[in-house]
Design an enzyme around this catalytic site. Structure first.
Site, mmCIF file in Angstrom:
data_model
loop_
_atom_site.group_PDB
_atom_site.id
_atom_site.type_symbol
_atom_site.label_atom_id
_atom_site.label_comp_id
_atom_site.label_asym_id
_atom_site.label_seq_id
_atom_site.Cartn_x
_atom_site.Cartn_y
_atom_site.Cartn_z
ATOM 1 N N GLY A 64 0.846 -1.193 0.000
ATOM 2 C CA GLY A 64 0.000 0.000 0.000
ATOM 3 C C GLY A 64 0.879 1.240 0.000
ATOM 4 O O GLY A 64 2.033 1.191 0.448
ATOM 5 N N GLY A 113 -0.597 -4.793 0.505
ATOM 6 C CA GLY A 113 -1.752 -4.336 -0.268
ATOM 7 C C GLY A 113 -1.894 -5.067 -1.597
ATOM 8 O O GLY A 113 -3.008 -5.244 -2.092
ATOM 9 N N GLU A 136 4.126 -7.230 6.990
ATOM 10 C CA GLU A 136 3.597 -6.138 7.823
ATOM 11 C C GLU A 136 4.188 -6.068 9.223
ATOM 12 O O GLU A 136 4.313 -4.977 9.792
ATOM 13 C CB GLU A 136 2.070 -6.232 7.933
ATOM 14 N N ASP A 144 -2.564 -7.896 6.960
ATOM 15 C CA ASP A 144 -3.948 -7.432 6.808
ATOM 16 C C ASP A 144 -4.407 -7.620 5.369
ATOM 17 O O ASP A 144 -3.921 -8.530 4.702
ATOM 18 C CB ASP A 144 -4.088 -5.984 7.317
ATOM 19 N N THR A 436 -23.612 23.122 -22.276
ATOM 20 C CA THR A 436 -23.672 22.839 -23.712
ATOM 21 C C THR A 436 -22.685 23.787 -24.384
ATOM 22 O O THR A 436 -22.865 25.012 -24.315
ATOM 23 C CB THR A 436 -25.085 23.096 -24.269
ATOM 24 N N LYS A 586 -28.691 29.179 -29.550
ATOM 25 C CA LYS A 586 -27.285 28.864 -29.217
ATOM 26 C C LYS A 586 -26.932 27.436 -29.683
ATOM 27 O O LYS A 586 -25.917 27.211 -30.343
ATOM 28 C CB LYS A 586 -27.100 28.980 -27.700
HETATM 29 P P1 NAD Z 1 -27.509 30.359 -16.505
HETATM 30 O O1 NAD Z 1 -27.133 31.558 -17.273
HETATM 31 O O2 NAD Z 1 -28.742 30.401 -15.666
HETATM 32 O O3 NAD Z 1 -26.299 29.896 -15.578
HETATM 33 C C1 NAD Z 1 -24.938 30.080 -15.876
HETATM 34 C C2 NAD Z 1 -24.263 30.541 -14.608
HETATM 35 O O4 NAD Z 1 -22.866 30.598 -14.828
HETATM 36 C C3 NAD Z 1 -24.685 31.926 -14.154
HETATM 37 O O5 NAD Z 1 -25.185 31.881 -12.831
HETATM 38 C C4 NAD Z 1 -23.411 32.762 -14.247
HETATM 39 O O6 NAD Z 1 -23.292 33.749 -13.232
HETATM 40 C C5 NAD Z 1 -22.361 31.699 -14.096
HETATM 41 N N1 NAD Z 1 -21.057 32.098 -14.636
HETATM 42 C C6 NAD Z 1 -20.773 32.726 -15.786
HETATM 43 N N2 NAD Z 1 -19.450 32.886 -15.931
HETATM 44 C C7 NAD Z 1 -18.874 32.329 -14.833
HETATM 45 C C8 NAD Z 1 -17.536 32.195 -14.387
HETATM 46 N N3 NAD Z 1 -16.511 32.607 -15.116
HETATM 47 N N4 NAD Z 1 -17.314 31.586 -13.203
HETATM 48 C C9 NAD Z 1 -18.355 31.154 -12.453
HETATM 49 N N5 NAD Z 1 -19.641 31.263 -12.823
HETATM 50 C C10 NAD Z 1 -19.896 31.848 -14.010
HETATM 51 O O7 NAD Z 1 -27.620 29.155 -17.571
HETATM 52 P P2 NAD Z 1 -28.323 27.746 -17.373
HETATM 53 O O8 NAD Z 1 -29.708 27.785 -17.885
HETATM 54 O O9 NAD Z 1 -28.070 27.265 -15.999
HETATM 55 O O10 NAD Z 1 -27.495 26.884 -18.425
HETATM 56 C C11 NAD Z 1 -26.193 26.461 -18.164
HETATM 57 C C12 NAD Z 1 -25.730 25.560 -19.298
HETATM 58 O O11 NAD Z 1 -26.657 24.469 -19.443
HETATM 59 C C13 NAD Z 1 -25.684 26.244 -20.646
HETATM 60 O O12 NAD Z 1 -24.551 25.784 -21.340
HETATM 61 C C14 NAD Z 1 -26.969 25.797 -21.336
HETATM 62 O O13 NAD Z 1 -26.865 25.798 -22.736
HETATM 63 C C15 NAD Z 1 -27.122 24.412 -20.785
HETATM 64 N N6 NAD Z 1 -28.507 23.922 -20.768
HETATM 65 C C16 NAD Z 1 -29.519 24.694 -20.309
HETATM 66 C C17 NAD Z 1 -30.822 24.191 -20.304
HETATM 67 C C18 NAD Z 1 -31.962 25.015 -19.801
HETATM 68 O O14 NAD Z 1 -33.107 24.614 -20.021
HETATM 69 N N7 NAD Z 1 -31.715 26.112 -19.121
HETATM 70 C C19 NAD Z 1 -31.080 22.889 -20.771
HETATM 71 C C20 NAD Z 1 -30.010 22.107 -21.189
HETATM 72 C C21 NAD Z 1 -28.729 22.636 -21.197
#
Ligand code: NAD
Length: 639
Positions: A64, A113, A136, A144, A436, A586
């Site tokens: 270990g 280990g 050991e 062990d 995403t 997006k």
């Molecule tokens: P949102 O804008 O509500 O949340 C993003 C967060 O990231 C915000 O609170 C922002 O302050 C924070 N942020 C930005 N820059 C930052 C940094 N440098 N450090 C720390 N925090 C930071 O967006 P969301 O709806 O939560 O979506 C987030 C991701 O999920 C996106 O990529 C979106 O495409 C994906 N997504 C969203 C949905 C939906 O229905 N809302 C569904 C599937 C996927």
């Protein structure tokens, strides 16, 4: 590659210890990874057997990794070592009780280990270089990792002899003592491993194995049984001293190096194990009674100091060999009073850093915390999430985390956050991006993370804010099998389904392809409703037909854009998102960016992107659900 390489190969689940320079010494993380893999494969019908081997010629695993245990124990913190042992022993029992064949290939040194990993499976293969030992007692522990179980079952008093002298067994002795059960010359191992993976059964191994080589210890069995039969350590020492023969003298020399308290307890453990039913859990339980106290009350810290830290080989043990009072020995083997050893699947919390606590991130982080994980969150905005402690920066949230989850708006922000956290993350930790983003950004982040010894995953989600809150998201995952397996328990908390789509970037690829279909079908559904309206077709009739005919889709059946029709959807709530048209735009742009980069012809994706662009940028689409395309089409004529 990380310290342990875990993957599926044909019909085999394969585990390769990969620290050859450290003689594959088992770290805490390696123990946890190994256990996780075994649990995953236990119920996976495509895995017929588990194959464990190791890189390098010198050792399968020489023990270990006790450096961290020593550092924490020396500072008076015994909890780390106790946790390491509890988790390691649970993994040892899992191997011993595994319902599928577990085949190990034990070249060079297999000690401590390494015995726990390599000597409890159903098929334990040795070759000419194999040297197996339980040393050991030399560092103030007892045999062990289930070693006492093997020793208690060895013929006659061989268990006492091997446990107290730490003698190294060659292949014949290892088979004689029951630590191994198959002999195969090492030049044939690779061929047999390949056959095991292809066939998924152990016939290739059992037919290839040769009869065991000579076992020198078998020839000494009479002497061993006579000299090591005593009730207690003191009796064994007396027998060795009074015998005067060469074998007894050599054995005595070996015993004088080792910790007396450890040796006394080893004898007692073996005797206790041989009375009543003998099983690995009973052995591990007795072993843990000792090891959980070994730093505080035993000789472990001093043993490591002398053998590994100062290397002076002059340990100052707490007892003389002849003077271990029964009470001291009994105190080491009393039932554990603190946290007990458990053989249940690990449930204790992981340390998770969660960066990006927006609409999606906040409920996901909350669900992880509710499930018992220790979640530290960070967002640029001031956000409070139930059960999640706030970090001052992304770096603070990420240092020391087992997993860092990111849920951020886009690829540029992801890259900038990744550049901050990758250098501070622990080697072997998982960087799990659920945002995403474009495939290229995902792959770049993965390359940087891998170069830093991390396990990256891109795991975008579908299911929206409702799914994030309910813990019913679907994850589309790109990255290594090992990383996927590590994150699987988290996907199971945050979602109801995860699909491993292949290498890094493939999760994002799956997501944008899915959402391109979604954008196109939503537009098709909305324009068909608008046409139906103009043709005087009742919307309910339209829904009843299409939802059960060849025009059906998720957009029609589950998320119908016509208010009052079908199941509840944002259309019934004034088109409040749901899934915002901005986000659909997006994702469609990401799909077109990827199509451009890979020279894919996507005319409908292109048209959908342009329509959502107009809707969001030129019209009133911002902040509305993506299904609000229906009122848009309704208002318009053909031109
Ligand atoms: P949102 O804008 O509500 O949340 C993003 C967060 O990231 C915000 O609170 C922002 O302050 C924070 N942020 C930005 N820059 C930052 C940094 N440098 N450090 C720390 N925090 C930071 O967006 P969301 O709806 O939560 O979506 C987030 C991701 O999920 C996106 O990529 C979106 O495409 C994906 N997504 C969203 C949905 C939906 O229905 N809302 C569904 C599937 C996927």
């Amino acid at each position: 590659m990380t310290d342990i390489h875990i993957r599926k190969d044909g019909h085999a689940g394969r585990i390769t210890l990969n620290r050859p320079k450290a003689l594959n010494a088992l770290t805490y993380d390696m123990c946890l990874s190994l256990e996780e893999a075994l649990w995953t494969w236990r119920d996976d019908p495509t895995v017929k057997l588990v194959l464990i081997d190791a890189e390098g010629e010198k050792a399968f695993c020489a023990g270990g990794d006790i450096a961290q245990m020593y550092a924490t124990g020396k500072a008076g913190d015994f909890a780390y070592g106790q946790q390491f042992w509890r988790d390691e022993y649970r993994m040892n029992a899992l191997i011993a009780e595994y319902p599928k064949p577990v085949v190990s290939f034990l070249q060079g040194f297999t000690m401590g280990g390494g015995v726990g990993v390599g000597c409890h499976g159903s098929h334990r293969v040795v070759g000419d270089s194999s040297r197996i030992a339980m040393p050991e007692c030399g560092i103030g522990l007892i045999p062990d990792v289930g070693g006492s179980f093997l020793l208690a079952r060895a013929p006659g008093r061989l268990g006492e002899y091997l446990g107290l002298t730490a003698d190294r067994m060659g292949p014949g002795d290892a088979i004689h003592a029951g630590f191994a059960n198959l002999y195969l010359p090492e030049d044939r191992w690779e061929g047999v491993k390949a056959a095991l993976c292809t066939d998924g059964n152990v016939a290739a191994l059992t037919t290839a194995a040769l009869s065991a080589p000579d076992a020198p210890l078998a020839a000494e069995q009479g002497e061993i049984d006579r000299l090591f039969a005593g009730e207690a350590l003191r009796d064994i020492l007396n027998a060795l001293k009074s015998d005067g023969g060469t074998f007894a003298e050599a054995a005595l020399g070996k015993l004088t190096r080792n910790a007396p308290l450890s040796m006394a307890c080893t004898v007692e453990i073996l005797h206790r194990l041989r009375t009543g039913t003998l099983n690995i859990r009973k052995a591990l339980d007795l072993e843990y009674r000792f090891t959980s106290r070994a730093m505080e009350r035993g000789d472990f810290i001093e043993g490591i100091r002398a053998a590994i830290i100062d290397k002076d080989k002059s340990p100052k043990w707490t007892h003389d060999p002849d003077g271990v009072p029964t009470a001291d020995m009994a105190a080491m083997l009393r039932p554990v009073t603190g946290e007990k050893l458990s053989f249940e699947k690990r449930t204790h919390g992981m340390k998770i850093g969660f960066i990006g606590l927006g609409n999606m991130g906040a409920p996901m982080a909350e669900n992880l915390a509710k499930a018992g994980h220790h979640v530290t969150g960070f967002d640029m905005a001031t956000v409070t999430v139930n059960g999640v402690s706030n970090a001052r920066s992304a770096v603070d949230a990420a240092s020391d985390a087992d997993v860092v989850v990111t849920m951020l708006p886009n690829g540029d922000i992801l890259k900038s956050v990744a550049a901050q956290v990758i250098p501070v993350m622990r080697k072997g930790a998982v960087l799990l991006d659920c945002s995403t983003v474009d495939v290229d950004s995902a792959r770049r982040v993965a390359t940087d993370a891998e170069a830093a010894g991390l396990l990256p995953l891109d795991a975008p989600v579908s299911g929206g804010i409702g799914g994030a809150a309910a813990g019913t998201l679907t994850f589309m995952v790109g990255g290594s099998e090992e990383a996927y397996r590590k994150a699987l328990p988290l996907f199971e908390i945050m979602g109801q389904k995860s699909v491993h789509c292949g290498a890094s970037g493939n999760g994002q690829a799956a997501k944008i392809c899915n959402n391109m279909i979604l954008g196109v079908t939503m537009i098709a559904t909305c324009e068909a409703f608008a046409l139906a309206d103009k043709l005087g077709l009742d919307r309910q009739a339209m829904f009843d037909v299409v939802s059960t005919s060849s025009g059906y889709s998720w957009s029609m059946n589950a998320y119908c854009p016509a208010p009052g029709i079908g199941p509840q959807s944002p259309a019934d709530n004034g088109y409040k998102p749901g899934f915002a048209a901005d986000l659909m735009l997006k994702d469609l742009r990401l799909s077109q960016q990827a199509a451009e980069a890979s020279d894919a012809d996507t005319p409908l994706g292109q048209a959908a992107t342009e329509l959502y662009r107009q809707f969001v940028e030129d019209e009133d689409g911002t902040g509305r659900d993506f299904s609000a395309m229906l009122p848009r089409f309704e208002k318009r004529g053909r031109s």
